[in-house]
Write an enzyme that holds these catalytic residues in place. Structure first.
Site, short mmCIF file in Angstrom:
data_model
loop_
_atom_site.label_atom_id
_atom_site.label_comp_id
_atom_site.label_asym_id
_atom_site.label_seq_id
_atom_site.Cartn_x
_atom_site.Cartn_y
_atom_site.Cartn_z
N MET A 98 0.08 -4.34 -12.47
CA MET A 98 0.32 -5.62 -13.01
C MET A 98 -1.20 -6.18 -13.20
SD MET A 98 2.44 -8.66 -11.49
CE MET A 98 1.10 -9.21 -10.01
N SER B 264 0.33 0.77 -8.53
CA SER B 264 1.38 -0.33 -8.44
C SER B 264 2.27 -0.36 -9.60
CB SER B 264 0.23 -1.60 -8.55
OG SER B 264 1.05 -2.75 -8.49
N HIS B 265 2.43 -1.24 -10.68
CA HIS B 265 3.43 -1.20 -11.66
C HIS B 265 3.07 -0.07 -12.31
CE1 HIS B 265 6.07 -3.53 -14.60
NE2 HIS B 265 6.64 -2.65 -14.31
N ASP C 103 -14.57 -8.59 1.34
CA ASP C 103 -13.81 -8.76 0.13
C ASP C 103 -12.93 -10.08 -0.02
OD1 ASP C 103 -12.07 -8.08 -1.90
OD2 ASP C 103 -11.92 -5.93 -1.54
N ASP D 251 1.13 -2.96 2.28
CA ASP D 251 -0.55 -2.93 1.56
C ASP D 251 -0.76 -4.47 1.12
OD1 ASP D 251 0.62 -3.18 -0.94
OD2 ASP D 251 -0.14 -1.18 -1.71
N HIS E 71 -3.76 -3.04 -1.13
CA HIS E 71 -3.29 -2.89 -2.44
C HIS E 71 -4.24 -2.78 -3.26
CE1 HIS E 71 0.10 -2.34 -5.13
NE2 HIS E 71 -0.51 -3.20 -6.24
N ASP F 159 -7.68 -1.85 -2.31
CA ASP F 159 -8.17 -0.85 -1.86
C ASP F 159 -8.03 0.41 -2.76
OD1 ASP F 159 -9.73 -2.38 -0.15
OD2 ASP F 159 -8.23 -1.81 1.81
N GLN G 1 -11.11 -1.30 -4.84
CA GLN G 1 -11.57 -2.64 -5.28
C GLN G 1 -11.40 -3.51 -3.86
OE1 GLN G 1 -13.01 -3.71 -8.09
NE2 GLN G 1 -12.18 -2.57 -9.88
N LEU H 84 -15.41 -2.27 -2.02
CA LEU H 84 -15.22 -2.77 -0.50
C LEU H 84 -13.98 -2.51 0.09
CD1 LEU H 84 -16.70 -6.40 -1.07
CD2 LEU H 84 -17.66 -4.60 0.24
CA CA Z 1 -10.86 -4.01 -0.72
#
Ligand code: CA
Length: 309
Positions: free
Chosen positions: A40, A106-107, A234, A253, A275, A277, A281, A285
């Site tokens: 998403m 994810s989606h 982060d 997550d 979610h 990581d 991202q 980090l």
């Molecule tokens: Ca992260």
């Protein structure tokens, strides 16, 4: 006599080194291309920054052919799946390989499942990372906004605007539609259950089990994290820490519960990752106490390679 013996040891070492270098050079060299499908509000890249931060390059370095796709930032699993299917057909035509290995975050998870369900002939494997196969408690929480209310219209407008902005910045198709309510429809628990009835491939039949490892010739795998807070540097951790509260005591997550993420062969469902990581991202980090997410993708490419996929 000492020299020949030393030389033979030296040659032995060089041979071992050469073999290990060769093995390393093809570590991620899967038989079929790897196709990445974002979640998403996702994208392929914005201003040269990957959604899959550093992951395509790390996979390509040791032999994988990787294609990064982009579909509507916000829409139903079926609509995104149809968009992805068109791209998979193009990739098959371009690459000269008859199938692809799909990986969805994810989606992107339900999205790649859709493609494998309707065109299993084009898919060697499906892998989901932090995907809400049985819905997200966060989506259920948002779904408490009354359907048809002014609040819903305003919220959908804001989120659709964000989706449109991401699509614009990433150079996406200008005709891409944004359908925040479609996303919400697909990611809440009831919507996900309806989707699973139509497309049950790889979905566990028990509350928190594993799914079938292979359906219609397609292999199914999944992994996910269960640590909403992993890196104080982060800026996204605060957001994920807040959304994780919608899960109560269930491991999650930040946006997806542990059991909801399970599909096909469960590689692991409790990485020390949140979610974001899961796609390395923001800007790499992640937790210093966990395997790098990039390594997890590389290991998986090697797993696919060893399975002949
Ligand atoms: Ca992260």
């Amino acid at each position: 006599m000492r020299y020949p013996k030393r030389l033979s040891v030296l040659f032995g070492c060089l041979t071992a080194l050469a073999i290990s270098t060769t093995a390393q050079a093809s570590y991620t060299q899967t038989r079929y291309p790897i196709v990445l499908a974002h979640g998403m509000l996702g994208f392929d890249s914005i201003l040269g920054i990957d959604y899959w931060y550093g992951i395509p390059a790390a996979l390509r370095r040791d032999g994988a052919r990787v294609y990064v796709t982009q579909v509507s930032q916000l829409d139903t699993s079926e609509a995104r799946g149809e968009q992805l299917l068109r791209q998979v057909e193009e990739i098959v035509a371009i690459s000269g390989k008859p199938k692809v290995n799909l990986i969805g975050h994810s989606h992107g998870g339900p999205t790649v499942r859709y493609v494998a369900a309707v065109r299993p002939d084009l898919v060697a494997s499906v892998t989901s990372v932090g995907a809400p196969h049985k819905g997200s408690k966060t989506a259920d929480f948002i779904r408490n906004v009354p359907p048809g209310s002014a609040g819903e219209t305003i919220l959908a407008g804001i989120v659709n605007g964000l989706g449109g902005l991401i699509n614009f910045l990433s150079g996406g198709d200008r005709m891409t539609t944004q359908n925040a309510l479609g996303t919400l429809e697909s990611l809440n628990s009831e919507g996900a259950a309806r989707f699973n009835q139509r497309f049950p491939q790889g979905i566990p039949t028990t509350a928190c089990g594993e799914g079938a490892y292979q359906v219609n010739g397609v292999r199914y795998y999944s992994w996910s994290g269960t640590s909403p807070l992993t890196n104080v540097l982060d800026i996204s951790d605060g957001f994920l820490g807040a959304t994780s509260l919608t899960f109560g005591f269930e491991a999650n997550d930040g946006l997806v519960g542990r059991c909801s993420s399970r599909m096909g062969m469960v590689i692991r469902d409790n990485y020390r990752m949140n979610h974001l990581d899961e796609v390395n991202q923001v800007f790499g980090l992640t937790s210093i106490f966990e395997t790098s997410p990039v390594s997890v993708y590389r290991q998986h490419a090697n797993r696919l390679k060893n399975a002949g996929l």
